[in-house]
Structure formats: C-alpha cells, structure tokens
Design a protein around this motif. Structure first.
Motif, PDB file in Angstrom:
ATOM      1  N   GLN A   3       0.838  -1.195   0.000  1.00 28.25           N
ATOM      2  CA  GLN A   3       0.000   0.000   0.000  1.00 28.25           C
ATOM      3  C   GLN A   3       0.876   1.250   0.000  1.00 28.25           C
ATOM      4  N   LEU A   4       0.508   2.235  -0.791  1.00 30.55           N
ATOM      5  CA  LEU A   4       1.246   3.489  -0.780  1.00 30.55           C
ATOM      6  C   LEU A   4       1.007   4.219   0.524  1.00 30.55           C
ATOM      7  N   ASN A   5       1.794   5.219   0.789  1.00 33.28           N
ATOM      8  CA  ASN A   5       1.825   5.876   2.097  1.00 33.28           C
ATOM      9  C   ASN A   5       0.649   6.836   2.298  1.00 33.28           C
ATOM     10  N   ILE A   6      -0.546   6.258   2.459  1.00 30.64           N
ATOM     11  CA  ILE A   6      -1.736   7.039   2.775  1.00 30.64           C
ATOM     12  C   ILE A   6      -2.424   6.377   3.951  1.00 30.64           C
ATOM     13  N   ASP A   7      -2.791   7.147   4.955  1.00 31.65           N
ATOM     14  CA  ASP A   7      -3.365   6.608   6.182  1.00 31.65           C
ATOM     15  C   ASP A   7      -4.889   6.618   6.098  1.00 31.65           C
ATOM     16  N   ILE A  12     -13.751   6.380   7.280  1.00 30.70           N
ATOM     17  CA  ILE A  12     -14.648   5.272   6.956  1.00 30.70           C
ATOM     18  C   ILE A  12     -15.117   5.426   5.514  1.00 30.70           C
ATOM     19  N   PRO A  13     -15.486   4.345   4.869  1.00 30.12           N
ATOM     20  CA  PRO A  13     -15.931   4.445   3.470  1.00 30.12           C
ATOM     21  C   PRO A  13     -17.244   5.218   3.359  1.00 30.12           C
ATOM     22  N   VAL A  14     -17.429   5.852   2.228  1.00 30.81           N
ATOM     23  CA  VAL A  14     -18.698   6.514   1.923  1.00 30.81           C
ATOM     24  C   VAL A  14     -19.813   5.487   1.884  1.00 30.81           C
ATOM     25  N   ALA A  15     -19.499   4.334   1.298  1.00 30.40           N
ATOM     26  CA  ALA A  15     -20.436   3.224   1.136  1.00 30.40           C
ATOM     27  C   ALA A  15     -19.612   2.019   0.701  1.00 30.40           C
ATOM     28  N   PRO A  16     -20.188   0.816   0.745  1.00 32.56           N
ATOM     29  CA  PRO A  16     -19.450  -0.350   0.243  1.00 32.56           C
ATOM     30  C   PRO A  16     -19.008  -0.144  -1.198  1.00 32.56           C
ATOM     31  N   LEU A  17     -17.788  -0.584  -1.505  1.00 29.34           N
ATOM     32  CA  LEU A  17     -17.186  -0.356  -2.810  1.00 29.34           C
ATOM     33  C   LEU A  17     -17.687  -1.352  -3.848  1.00 29.34           C
ATOM     34  N   ALA A  18     -17.952  -0.858  -5.057  1.00 33.92           N
ATOM     35  CA  ALA A  18     -18.304  -1.714  -6.192  1.00 33.92           C
ATOM     36  C   ALA A  18     -17.638  -1.155  -7.439  1.00 33.92           C
ATOM     37  N   ILE A  19     -17.074  -2.043  -8.250  1.00 30.30           N
ATOM     38  CA  ILE A  19     -16.364  -1.641  -9.468  1.00 30.30           C
ATOM     39  C   ILE A  19     -16.966  -2.382 -10.658  1.00 30.30           C
ATOM     40  N   ILE A  20     -17.287  -1.653 -11.705  1.00 29.92           N
ATOM     41  CA  ILE A  20     -17.729  -2.268 -12.956  1.00 29.92           C
ATOM     42  C   ILE A  20     -16.792  -1.811 -14.067  1.00 29.92           C
ATOM     43  N   PRO A  21     -15.819  -2.652 -14.439  1.00 28.19           N
ATOM     44  CA  PRO A  21     -15.022  -2.327 -15.622  1.00 28.19           C
ATOM     45  C   PRO A  21     -15.794  -2.796 -16.857  1.00 28.19           C
ATOM     46  N   ASP A 363      -9.591   3.900  -4.050  1.00 24.54           N
ATOM     47  CA  ASP A 363      -9.547   3.624  -2.607  1.00 24.54           C
ATOM     48  C   ASP A 363      -9.666   4.913  -1.803  1.00 24.54           C
ATOM     49  N   SER A 364      -8.987   5.968  -2.262  1.00 21.53           N
ATOM     50  CA  SER A 364      -9.030   7.254  -1.558  1.00 21.53           C
ATOM     51  C   SER A 364     -10.412   7.891  -1.643  1.00 21.53           C
ATOM     52  N   LEU A 365     -10.997   7.911  -2.830  1.00 22.10           N
ATOM     53  CA  LEU A 365     -12.314   8.520  -3.005  1.00 22.10           C
ATOM     54  C   LEU A 365     -13.393   7.750  -2.255  1.00 22.10           C
ATOM     55  N   ASN A 366     -13.257   6.434  -2.185  1.00 26.58           N
ATOM     56  CA  ASN A 366     -14.229   5.637  -1.442  1.00 26.58           C
ATOM     57  C   ASN A 366     -14.220   5.976   0.046  1.00 26.58           C
ATOM     58  N   HIS A 367     -13.064   6.448   0.537  1.00 26.36           N
ATOM     59  CA  HIS A 367     -12.943   6.889   1.931  1.00 26.36           C
ATOM     60  C   HIS A 367     -13.199   8.386   2.086  1.00 26.36           C
ATOM     61  N   ASP A 368     -13.544   9.069   0.996  1.00 26.96           N
ATOM     62  CA  ASP A 368     -13.654  10.529   1.004  1.00 26.96           C
ATOM     63  C   ASP A 368     -12.352  11.168   1.487  1.00 26.96           C
ATOM     64  N   HIS A 369     -11.258  10.555   1.095  1.00 27.82           N
ATOM     65  CA  HIS A 369      -9.938  11.020   1.499  1.00 27.82           C
ATOM     66  C   HIS A 369      -9.438  12.034   0.466  1.00 27.82           C
ATOM     67  N   SER A 370      -8.691  13.031   0.895  1.00 22.62           N
ATOM     68  CA  SER A 370      -8.141  14.016  -0.022  1.00 22.62           C
ATOM     69  C   SER A 370      -7.204  13.349  -1.030  1.00 22.62           C
ATOM     70  N   ILE A 371      -7.313  13.770  -2.290  1.00 23.78           N
ATOM     71  CA  ILE A 371      -6.408  13.255  -3.320  1.00 23.78           C
ATOM     72  C   ILE A 371      -5.471  14.349  -3.821  1.00 23.78           C
ATOM     73  N   SER A 372      -5.357  15.435  -3.066  1.00 24.28           N
ATOM     74  CA  SER A 372      -4.524  16.556  -3.517  1.00 24.28           C
ATOM     75  C   SER A 372      -3.065  16.146  -3.681  1.00 24.28           C
ATOM     76  N   ASP A 373      -2.564  15.268  -2.792  1.00 27.29           N
ATOM     77  CA  ASP A 373      -1.175  14.812  -2.909  1.00 27.29           C
ATOM     78  C   ASP A 373      -0.974  13.946  -4.142  1.00 27.29           C
ATOM     79  N   LEU A 374      -2.026  13.226  -4.544  1.00 27.90           N
ATOM     80  CA  LEU A 374      -1.934  12.396  -5.744  1.00 27.90           C
ATOM     81  C   LEU A 374      -1.934  13.256  -7.001  1.00 27.90           C
TER      82      LEU A 374
END
Length: 394
Positions: A3-7, A12-21, A363-374
């Motif tokens: 995992q990259l260095n993000i805590d 907590i997640p916004v909601a359970p994660l689901a991915i549709i490629p 992963d970051s957006l699902n946690h509503d985590h800031s992505i400014s560093d990314l």
C-alpha cells in the motif's frame, strides 16, 4: 502489493465499494481490483466495527454486469448483482477498437460512440440504486472537440452534461486535451489527472544513463497546446524547455484539419542533449515524428517521446522506421487505453502501468480522502530524481 503511504485508519468508506469495468477496460479493471483487494486484506481501521465495514474486505469488488447486443445492433445494459447503496466506479476505454459485434450479419468494430452508449446503459441500469456513481474515463470522450471555432457541435461538453444529468457524481479522466471542458459542469466533480510521476519513473527505469541538468537534457513541447505539461516537467526536473509551433495552411482543410506547413522552434540549442517530447496523445504520429526529425536535424543526441495515450491510428510502421533510423529512442505511453500485442513487443516501447495509481484513486475517493497529494506529486518526483542521481553517482 504494498500500500502506498496514505493513512486510512481514521476514515470510513462513503459506502461499500463496487467496481464495474466495462468490456473495453476489463484488463485495467481487474488489475485495479487486485490491488484494492490486497491492500484491504492487510489494512486495519480504527472503525472496523462500523456497519460500513461489513463488506470492506472481499475477494473481489467487481460487479457482474454486461451489455448485450441484438442482431440489429441495438443493445441493453444489465447488472446481475445488487448495487443498492454501493459506491460504484465505472471504468471505460472509449478508444478500444479491438471489440467487435454483429450487425445484421456483418462484423462491426466498436467506436467511441458505441463505448459511450454502453457506459450510459450501465449507468441507466444502476440509476436510483447506487449510493454514488463515479466514472473513470481515462481518454475523455470527444475531448478533441473541446472548443467551437465555427458552426460546430461541442460534443465533449454535451457528453459531460449528459453524464451529470444521469446522476454521475464524479468524472475522473487523465490528461484531458483541454481541461477547461469542466466548465460545462462547474458544480460537479471533475478531475483531469496528469501521470507525470509515473512517466518520469518509467523513463528512469528504462534509461540508466540520463544526465538530468541543463547541459545534457531538455523538455520539448511539440506545439503550444502542450506547453502547460512541459513547463511542469521542466520545473520539477530543474531543466530547460523548448517549444515548436505549427505553421498551418489555413486556406485548405485536409482530413478535418488545416495541414501543417512547417514546425518552427523556440528555445535554446538542443545540440548534444537528450530531449523529451511531451504530449497528451499520439494519433497518427506524423506530427510527433516531424518534431523528432527537426530535433535530430538540430543535432539532438536522443529523442524520447512521452504521451499519455498511444492511439497509433495509422499503425506502427512509421515508428519502426523512425526507430531504425535513430530518429527516436523510446516511446512511453500508458495502459489506460487499449494496447495491441504488437505494440508491447516493440524494442522502443515502454509501457507505463497506471493500475496501481487508479486503484489508489478509487480507494481514496471511497474513503472521502483528499487526493490533492496524488494530483501534485512534485515531492515524490524530487525524491525520485535524487535517488536516480545517487544510484548513478551523478
């Protein structure tokens, strides 16, 4: 998969994660899913007893969905699992020409319009059920038609507004041809992400004898449209830049555009230097190779080409010839869009894998985590530069 260095411990997640490629991005979607599965199995959260963590650790976050076609060419989108209350991420590659379907007995290759329609079908199937709908579209649909210069349609702006009206909360794209298209949906989430760090890392790994200073290296913009990208590369690497501008014949239109008469160069001498051309896409490649030839004519040492999207619409033969002639040394593009097997085997080609980065974004957006560093990896690039110089004693 480290995992990259993000805590994420305190979120907590916004909601359970689901991915549709969608079928066009199936390989990228699977790689993204594998990263997230691995990270979450190893991760411990301070809020693991929260009900939102009930489906946090799973063997797969991919939802079974498909677009079926009738013999007439019409289609429908179907989601075969529950997505109620899920934070849904749809991944689509509108440039994937390798997928075919039958139309009244004839074989048709899917166009960007077909892929975009399939995306809308899946959104329509999920409408009103998902907690949040996010679209990851690395190559932004119709992004080359981003401004009106005569009586023309504004396809990209219309598409963004349509997605917003269908209930899409966030649209994530890479290196939009003109990021100002987000003005079409100013109240919605829109990110145009530059994969600068991934490109520099891939260049450093594939070429071990670069000397990164003003005397030995230079960044090049092939036209005025790529200036912003090249300025950033030059600044974070601490080297000079130059720019070509295309002198066009505006009295004629060939293949929908005014033909280029000449490439004029603005900048200091490139003689004896390694040069890196940066652009958002390689389409036919003729303009890019013209730029490379002009640089070699000015006695550049080696020419490296960095482009987020390698479309190669006229095939690879002209690039093979340019490599054999010594016009180019390396071409780097991402795996965000379809890559033919033939391309991956070329000695001059470097594949820049974006799977881990896309997984981190999700992963970051699902946690509503800031992505400014990314979005601004300048510190990571500086560290990469120091490590490269130390490794090669420069």
């Amino acid at each position: 998969m480290r995992q990259l260095n993000i805590d994420f411990k305190e979120t907590i997640p916004v909601a359970p994660l689901a991915i549709i490629p969608l079928q066009s991005s199936w390989k990228l979607g699977n790689n993204v899913n594998d990263y997230i599965v691995s990270w979450r199995k190893e991760r411990h959260s301070d809020h693991h007893t929260n009900i939102l963590f009930e489906e946090y650790k799973k063997d797969s976050y991919i939802i079974d969905a498909k677009c079926s076609r009738f013999g007439s060419g019409e289609a429908k989108g179907t989601i075969n699992e529950s997505i109620r209350g899920k934070d849904l991420y749809l991944i689509v590659d509108v440039t994937n020409y390798d997928i075919t379907y039958k139309l009244c007995g004839h074989v048709n290759r899917m166009s960007p319009d077909d892929h975009y329609s399939d995306l809308k079908r899946i959104i329509a199937a999920a409408s009103g059920k998902a907690r949040r709908i996010n679209v990851i579209m690395p190559f932004l649909y119709e992004s080359r038609q981003h401004k009106r210069s005569s009586r023309e349609s504004l396809d990209c702006a219309l598409a963004l507004q349509e997605l917003k009206n269908m209930g899409v909360d966030n649209i994530i794209t890479f290196d939009a041809h003109d990021p100002r298209v987000q003005n079409a949906i100013p109240m919605s989430g829109f990110e145009s992400i530059q994969p600068t760090y991934q490109f520099i890392k891939a260049l450093f790994r594939s070429v071990d004898d670069l000397i990164i200073d003003n005397e030995h290296m230079m960044m090049i913009s092939p036209d005025e449209g790529a200036m912003t990208r090249v300025v950033y590369y030059a600044n974070v690497l601490g080297i000079d830049m130059g720019m070509f501008y295309k002198r066009r014949d505006y009295s004629r239109v060939v293949d929908g555009r005014n033909p280029i008469v000449a490439h004029e160069f603005l900048g200091s001498s490139v003689e004896g230097k390694d040069v890196v051309i940066v652009d958002d896409m390689i389409s036919s490649g003729e303009s890019m190779l013209d730029t490379a030839r002009e640089l070699k004519r000015r006695k550049a040492k080696r020419v490296f080409v960095i482009s987020t999207f390698g479309l190669f619409t006229n095939g690879l033969e002209i690039f093979d010839k340019a490599y054999e002639e010594g016009t180019i040394s390396k071409i780097l593009t991402t795996n965000c869009i379809y890559q033919p097997a033939e391309l991956l085997e070329k000695p001059y080609y470097v594949n820049v894998d974006m799977s881990k980065y896309v997984a981190l974004l999700i992963d970051s957006l699902n946690h509503d985590h800031s992505i400014s560093d990314l979005l601004d990896p300048s510190d990571k690039i500086h560290k990469l530069l120091v490590d490269y110089n130390n490794k090669h004693n420069r």
